[in-house]
Design an enzyme around this catalytic site. Structure first.
Site, PDB file in Angstrom:
ATOM      1  N   GLY A  33       5.223   2.763  -1.406  1.00  0.00           N
ATOM      2  CA  GLY A  33       4.794   1.734  -0.275  1.00  0.00           C
ATOM      3  C   GLY A  33       4.831   2.007   0.997  1.00  0.00           C
ATOM      4  O   GLY A  33       4.918   3.253   1.256  1.00  0.00           O
ATOM      5  N   HIS A  65       1.390  11.521   0.493  1.00  0.00           N
ATOM      6  CA  HIS A  65       2.136  10.424   0.885  1.00  0.00           C
ATOM      7  C   HIS A  65       3.327  11.033   1.708  1.00  0.00           C
ATOM      8  O   HIS A  65       3.791  12.163   1.304  1.00  0.00           O
ATOM      9  CB  HIS A  65       2.524   9.817  -0.616  1.00  0.00           C
ATOM     10  CG  HIS A  65       3.259   8.418  -0.493  1.00  0.00           C
ATOM     11  ND1 HIS A  65       4.546   8.321  -0.167  1.00  0.00           N
ATOM     12  CD2 HIS A  65       2.927   7.325  -0.375  1.00  0.00           C
ATOM     13  CE1 HIS A  65       4.999   7.038   0.031  1.00  0.00           C
ATOM     14  NE2 HIS A  65       3.999   6.499  -0.104  1.00  0.00           N
ATOM     15  N   LEU A  76      -1.317   2.827  -7.442  1.00  0.00           N
ATOM     16  CA  LEU A  76      -0.936   3.265  -6.244  1.00  0.00           C
ATOM     17  C   LEU A  76       0.193   4.235  -6.220  1.00  0.00           C
ATOM     18  O   LEU A  76       1.212   3.724  -6.915  1.00  0.00           O
ATOM     19  CB  LEU A  76      -0.936   2.224  -5.287  1.00  0.00           C
ATOM     20  CG  LEU A  76      -0.938   2.425  -3.692  1.00  0.00           C
ATOM     21  CD1 LEU A  76      -2.461   3.230  -3.202  1.00  0.00           C
ATOM     22  CD2 LEU A  76      -0.741   1.399  -2.956  1.00  0.00           C
ATOM     23  N   ASP A  77       0.216   5.363  -5.601  1.00  0.00           N
ATOM     24  CA  ASP A  77       1.546   6.244  -5.324  1.00  0.00           C
ATOM     25  C   ASP A  77       2.120   6.675  -6.716  1.00  0.00           C
ATOM     26  O   ASP A  77       3.176   7.240  -6.839  1.00  0.00           O
ATOM     27  CB  ASP A  77       2.664   5.266  -4.769  1.00  0.00           C
ATOM     28  CG  ASP A  77       2.384   4.894  -3.359  1.00  0.00           C
ATOM     29  OD1 ASP A  77       1.277   5.556  -2.816  1.00  0.00           O
ATOM     30  OD2 ASP A  77       3.060   4.219  -2.888  1.00  0.00           O
ATOM     31  N   GLU A  78       1.399   6.724  -7.787  1.00  0.00           N
ATOM     32  CA  GLU A  78       1.792   6.725  -9.169  1.00  0.00           C
ATOM     33  C   GLU A  78       1.012   8.161  -9.695  1.00  0.00           C
ATOM     34  O   GLU A  78       1.122   8.490 -11.008  1.00  0.00           O
ATOM     35  CB  GLU A  78       1.541   5.682 -10.201  1.00  0.00           C
ATOM     36  CG  GLU A  78       2.561   4.695  -9.913  1.00  0.00           C
ATOM     37  CD  GLU A  78       4.141   5.026 -10.143  1.00  0.00           C
ATOM     38  OE1 GLU A  78       4.329   5.815 -10.900  1.00  0.00           O
ATOM     39  OE2 GLU A  78       4.959   4.395  -9.411  1.00  0.00           O
TER      40      GLU A  78
END
Lengths: 292, 292, 292, 292
Positions: free
Chosen positions: B209, B200, B235-237
């Protein structure tokens, strides 16, 4: 950057300017200074094409100045008028006066006291304000007046009024929140625009709000950070002056993160304060230009 | 850490263990290995007192093994049963098989290809999957099969089914999302728990995001970051494996942040992939233990 | 820092100046440019009080230029004469031409090729020279001419003559030694003053000479480094353009240091090359001014 | 890494071992501890294949110990004998006693005093020794005995004898040279093998000897460093415990490098001291193993 062949800081001045970006600004400013016998030692500028804003920091030598400072300021004001500039002029023979606000943590306070004593800071610590008595001995060690101003939810307004009176009486130029655990009211903050620096113990905008080291540990990040920013009425949203990080690992407990964070907070806050005192920081919107 | 006097990687194995923390685990494990003639080369462990969990990575030499691998596994299973362990055994003579998912950005793909070629990675790139044809020539340059799997909102399920079939057919051990611009469905992700690594392009949890570099520029941060994590259905976690940052300033445009970010993404993803391939990473909850 | 509202790079020019420090230089230069309709976009300068030298980099917009470039150059030359300036003017519509010298290591070559392709570099790679055939396929992958110039102790002079002829024929502006394992003769180096950039795989001046990673491992340092510098006739003593380091530990074998060093060499060399191509570097004596 | 569920530090012990690398060491040690009811909390080890040496640090819980400490030591000594081990056992209920040697610079002394006060250090500062009276007030601020031991070329031997007597009388475990500007004699150093930590204000082995910041400025490096190492009879050649660097640029005067260097020296020395106090450092030859 003082060196043997340089003029004394007391014989220099710094002009900070911001204005809508246009042709000829650089030439106009250097010309008015040159015309007055002010020799430019350093000049740095930046243009933000999105904002259409121009920013400049000019450091110059006053020893050859033709005429007095008032005349120089008139000449600058004249150019500033033509280019719609916001400007401020900082004479090297005025040392900024600093108030440090603390609560119970002593590491940032000690750090600032030691840097001031070692001559690192282009300013003078003149008083310490705290809502707790704990750090009075530290201020005393360094012969600094300590003002205890306890704050409760009921007396906040009146206590802040006292603090503001104190700051004005002492002609304070900069307020440093050195892990001060109280939220200042909008009224207080608006009184000192871009003149209150806070240290936040996280890599903003990550871990906004309380207990950031606990949040960082909980999330399992591999880096922890600290952020120095100007205090604004939006908590943790002020223009960022400086940030840094330190590695973390699964081995680090919250206690260990807190310990390592103290080192980060110290150096990040110190850099921001030093840059502000050297008139290297221009805040605009949510951002800063830092002329390192 | 391979050196002349060390056994070949092919003659070593790595045991990864996690279990509720109890007395005697370390002794029990080292004893069962010793008893089987497996010489411990490295052992590292960690206890998370809050979770009450114990984690260990043991790398050992198989050359003196008494009996076959099956017998060793039975012996380990026996101890594991007594201590309620989750465990996995990784033999050095099995090189992990890696699939790289990409879209249009080539920097992470090139980086992985070059590291693989230079022998940095304890695994083999076996195929490239993309929803765009752009990077087929890159895969071809390195004689790697390239599978174009275009994805629309209508065909996503069926296309993912194709991808999963492909991964199983190729016996893929690890999926690397090298700036793959599609969100994988929960079904896909749950099929490969802790076996999908994503990069990311921000310092998570900041700028979650889209368009993180734009967000960073907008916020005026003084550092930008990149984060490699296991993909999860949040998502992204997912559990963070590695992060790093690079300095930014008011001079940096979004384009400049993107450029610098590419260097960050490369090295952060590469570290995470290398550690995973060397069986140094244990994910639990939202966190990882990384035995560097 | 190109942005929408900025002029195209092709419409800008950069003036690099160095001269004895005197009053009025900044004003004189900004005035001559302003007078010619050249709008200053950026100006950065530095004074070395010990050397008594002044350095400046001015980037300006040519779109409003009154008269032609020749006239501008005459005007600059006039000011330069009065202030005893050494100066060079770099037009944005001339892209610098780069030759990369390599031997067997491919990581720096690949890195430069990929950065050039992604548009990171304000210059064009035009040829690759090597004393070994190994990397010809890499050059070919990127459609770059590859010149094999094997060097022995007997043919060095004649082979270097060939290389020089090649560089002049190709009008090469910059030579990058991307882990080129030959020492260039003084004659070669003096032909391209401050136009040959070398990457040294140590934190100079530590570990001068051969096998720096072995030296670093032997000494047990906790950081390894890389250094990009201009090649001079004093081996490893040229003006340093950029350096960076990476952590090392007792666990790192020489092979691991070499591996990590490749990442360092890549980014350090790339930064130095980018800054040189953007006319940000001024070498004087054993030092450089880098206008970042 | 102390946490609620962990035993108190006072109830733990750390075993440091080094010996020729052989099969079964890990099992043998973990077995003897397990057999005595000593629960292993952490174990870390390292093998140097070139030196053929094995190193291990084991931290264990004493609360369940079967029999007394003497019996445990006998059991360990027995294993140690079989494996030709050099070993030391450190009980958590003995806090190491630290003497700080200083001259005129106060930054490292203050830093250690503040860390000790904030509970960061697993040891106690018990006295300050100096060859100058300047820092006596600092020691006094923190209620620490200050011993002035002026040194001239004529009285060095006798004065060092005084210092040694003082250290032994105070049962000092660790001597920290916090920018102490005197060279200790070989006799002094040999008296405290791997028990004297010095901070050198450069990135060793660069800029060995005097005025490293001047050397760094002269050479135009882009990073400055600091190095903490065990003092040996070869000046600046002792085993390195920790190093770190900070960026420098052409703008930095020597004074600025000195200022930034103070921050480096503080953190680098503090890390080395902390690791030593936690029995994480094993010196061998010119190197250290640091079990972070």
């Amino acid at each position: 950057m003082a060196e043997a062949t340089e003029p004394d800081r007391a014989d220099t001045a710094i002009l900070l300017v911001s204005c809508p970006d246009r042709r000829g600004i650089v030439a106009a400013l250097s010309q008015v200074l040159f015309g007055r016998g002010a020799n430019i030692l350093d000049a740095d500028q930046h243009t933000d094409p999105q904002a259409g804003q121009f920013f400049q920091r000019i450091r110059f030598d006053l020893t050859g100045l033709a005429g007095d400072r008032a005349a120089l300021e008139v000449a600058i004001a004249d150019v500033a008028g033509r280019y719609d500039m916001t400007w401020s002029l900082h004479y090297g023979d005025h040392r900024k006066r600093i108030a440090v606000f603390v609560s119970r943590y002593d590491h940032c306070l000690y750090d600032l006291l030691l840097r001031a004593r070692s001559g690192e800071l282009a300013g003078d610590l003149v008083l310490v304000v705290s809502n707790h008595p704990d750090l009075e001995p530290v201020a005393k060690q360094f012969d600094l007046p300590f003002h205890l101003v306890p704050i409760t939810k009921h007396n906040k307004a009146s206590q802040e009024a006292k603090e503001i009176a104190l700051l004005e009486e002492e002609r304070v130029d900069l307020v440093v929140l050195a892990r001060y655990m109280q939220v200042l009211s909008p009224g207080f903050i608006e009184r000192f625009p871009s003149r209150i620096i806070n240290i936040h113990h996280s890599f903003l905008p990550a871990f906004i709000g309380g207990r950031p080291y606990h949040q960082a540990h909980e999330r399992g990040v591999k880096l922890i950070g600290a952020t120095a920013h100007y205090a604004t009425t939006d908590l943790d949203e002020g223009p960022i002056i400086e940030q840094d990080v330190s590695r973390a690992s699964h081995r680090d407990t919250v206690a260990e993160l807190v310990r390592r964070g103290r080192d980060l907070e110290r150096v990040v806050l110190a850099r921001a304060v030093r840059w502000h005192l050297e008139d290297r920081v221009l805040a605009y919107g949510r951002k800063t230009v830092v002329f390192e």
